[in-house]
Scaffold this motif. Structure first.
Motif, short mmCIF file in Angstrom:
data_model
loop_
_atom_site.label_atom_id
_atom_site.label_comp_id
_atom_site.label_asym_id
_atom_site.label_seq_id
_atom_site.Cartn_x
_atom_site.Cartn_y
_atom_site.Cartn_z
N GLN A 54 0.83 -1.19 0.00
CA GLN A 54 0.00 0.00 0.00
C GLN A 54 0.88 1.25 0.00
O GLN A 54 2.04 1.19 0.40
CB GLN A 54 -0.92 0.01 1.23
CG GLN A 54 -0.22 0.19 2.55
CD GLN A 54 0.29 -1.11 3.13
OE1 GLN A 54 0.52 -2.08 2.43
NE2 GLN A 54 0.46 -1.14 4.44
N ASN B 159 -4.90 10.42 -0.76
CA ASN B 159 -5.27 9.29 -1.61
C ASN B 159 -4.38 8.10 -1.27
O ASN B 159 -3.21 8.28 -0.91
CB ASN B 159 -5.13 9.65 -3.09
CG ASN B 159 -6.24 10.53 -3.57
OD1 ASN B 159 -6.13 11.76 -3.52
ND2 ASN B 159 -7.33 9.93 -3.99
N SER C 238 -3.27 3.85 -2.21
CA SER C 238 -3.22 2.81 -3.22
C SER C 238 -3.11 1.47 -2.52
O SER C 238 -2.20 1.25 -1.72
CB SER C 238 -2.01 3.04 -4.13
OG SER C 238 -1.84 1.96 -5.01
N LYS D 147 -14.24 4.68 -1.26
CA LYS D 147 -13.55 3.52 -1.82
C LYS D 147 -13.34 3.65 -3.33
O LYS D 147 -12.29 3.29 -3.86
CB LYS D 147 -14.33 2.25 -1.51
CG LYS D 147 -13.61 0.96 -1.89
CD LYS D 147 -14.38 -0.25 -1.42
CE LYS D 147 -13.63 -1.53 -1.78
NZ LYS D 147 -14.36 -2.75 -1.31
N THR E 107 -10.60 5.99 -3.83
CA THR E 107 -9.46 5.65 -2.96
C THR E 107 -8.95 6.89 -2.24
O THR E 107 -7.76 7.22 -2.28
CB THR E 107 -8.32 4.95 -3.73
OG1 THR E 107 -7.82 5.82 -4.75
CG2 THR E 107 -8.78 3.65 -4.31
#
Lengths: 114, 115
Positions: free
Chosen positions: A2, A24, A26, A69, A72
Motif C-alpha cells: 500500500q 489518496n 493505493s 472507496k 481511494t
C-alpha cells in the motif's frame, strides 16, 4: 504494497474558513485509514480513524474525514478552522492483520492565519 | 502524557559521544517502533519490534543500535553520529502481532542535535 499520497504539502487558510486536506491511497485490498496531527515540537497524535462501518468519521475537535472507496481517498475536512489548528497533518494506511504496519504520507502543513 | 514516554526530550551530543534514547509504554502493547523525522522530509521508519523481536531494520546505519529488553521498553543507542543525524526521533507502540490494527500511540520525541 500500500502507499499514501498527500496532495498538498502546505495549506494556508484564514481563521474561520473551511479547509480540506487531501489524501489518496493505493491498495489492492481493504485498508484501515488514519489521520494524525503533530503540533510543533511534539509527537504525532491520532485524530481519527476508519476501520469499517460508516464511511464518515469525526474527531472531537470538529474535523471529519470520509472514506471513499471508489476514489481511494480519505480527505480531512473542517468547516471552520481556528488558529490552534495550525499543525502538520499525516494520513496513514494499514492493512488489516498486517502486523501493525502503518504507512504514512509525507504530511501537510496547515497554517491558519488571523 | 500520551501513554508513551520518551527521554530525554532534548539531547545535544558530539560526534564522538555515546548516548541512549529511552522509550517506555504501559499500554499493554506488543509492538514498538523507532522513527526519524528530519526537517522537510517524510517520516522514516527505522526499526520495528514485535514481542521483543526485531522484525524490521530499514537499512539503518550501524551507528544506531536498538535494544528491546521487554515489551514495555525500547532503547536507541547512539555512537559516532554525524551532523546529518540531527532530527526528531519518535517512538511509537501498537498492539502488534496479527491483531486488528488500531493505529499507533506516539511519544513526544527526542530532539537530537549532533555537533
Amino acid at each position: 504494497a500500500q502507499s499514501v499520497t498527500q496532495l498538498d504539502s502546505q495549506v494556508p487558510v484564514f481563521e474561520e474558513a473551511p479547509v480540506e486536506l487531501r489524501c489518496n491511497y493505493s491498495s489492492s485490498v481493504s485498508v484501515y485509514l488514519f489521520w494524525y496531527v503533530q503540533y510543533p515540537n511534539q509527537g504525532l497524535q491520532l485524530l481519527l480513524k476508519y476501520l469499517s462501518g460508516s464511511t464518515l468519521v469525526k474527531s472531537i475537535n470538529g474535523f471529519e474525514a470520509e472514506f471513499n472507496k471508489s476514489q481511494t481517498s480519505f480527505h480531512l475536512r473542517k468547516p471552520s478552522v481556528h488558529i490552534s489548528d495550525t499543525a502538520e497533518y499525516f494520513c496513514a494506511v494499514s492493512l488489516p492483520y498486517s502486523g501493525s504496519r502503518l504507512t504514512f504520507g509525507e504530511g501537510t502543513q496547515l497554517t491558519v492565519n488571523p | 502524557e500520551t501513554g508513551v514516554t520518551q527521554t530525554p526530550r532534548h539531547l545535544v551530543m558530539g560526534m564522538t559521544n555515546k548516548k541512549s534514547l529511552k522509550c517506555e509504554q504501559h499500554l499493554g502493547h506488543n509492538a514498538m517502533y523507532w522513527y526519524k523525522q528530519s526537517a522537510k522530509k517524510p517520516l522514516e521508519l527505522m526499526f520495528v519490534y514485535n514481542f521483543k523481536e526485531q522484525t524490521e531494520n530499514n537499512s539503518v546505519p550501524s551507528r544506531f543500535s536498538p535494544e528491546c529488553p521487554n515489551s514495555s521498553h525500547l532503547f536507541l543507542h547512539l555512537h559516532t553520529l554525524q551532523p546529518e543525524d540531527s532530527a526528531l526521533y519518535l517512538c511509537a507502540s501498537s498492539q502488534g502481532g496479527e491483531e486488528l490494527d488500531y493505529g499507533y500511540t506516539f511519544g513526544s520525541g527526542t530532539r537530537l542535535t549532533v555537533v
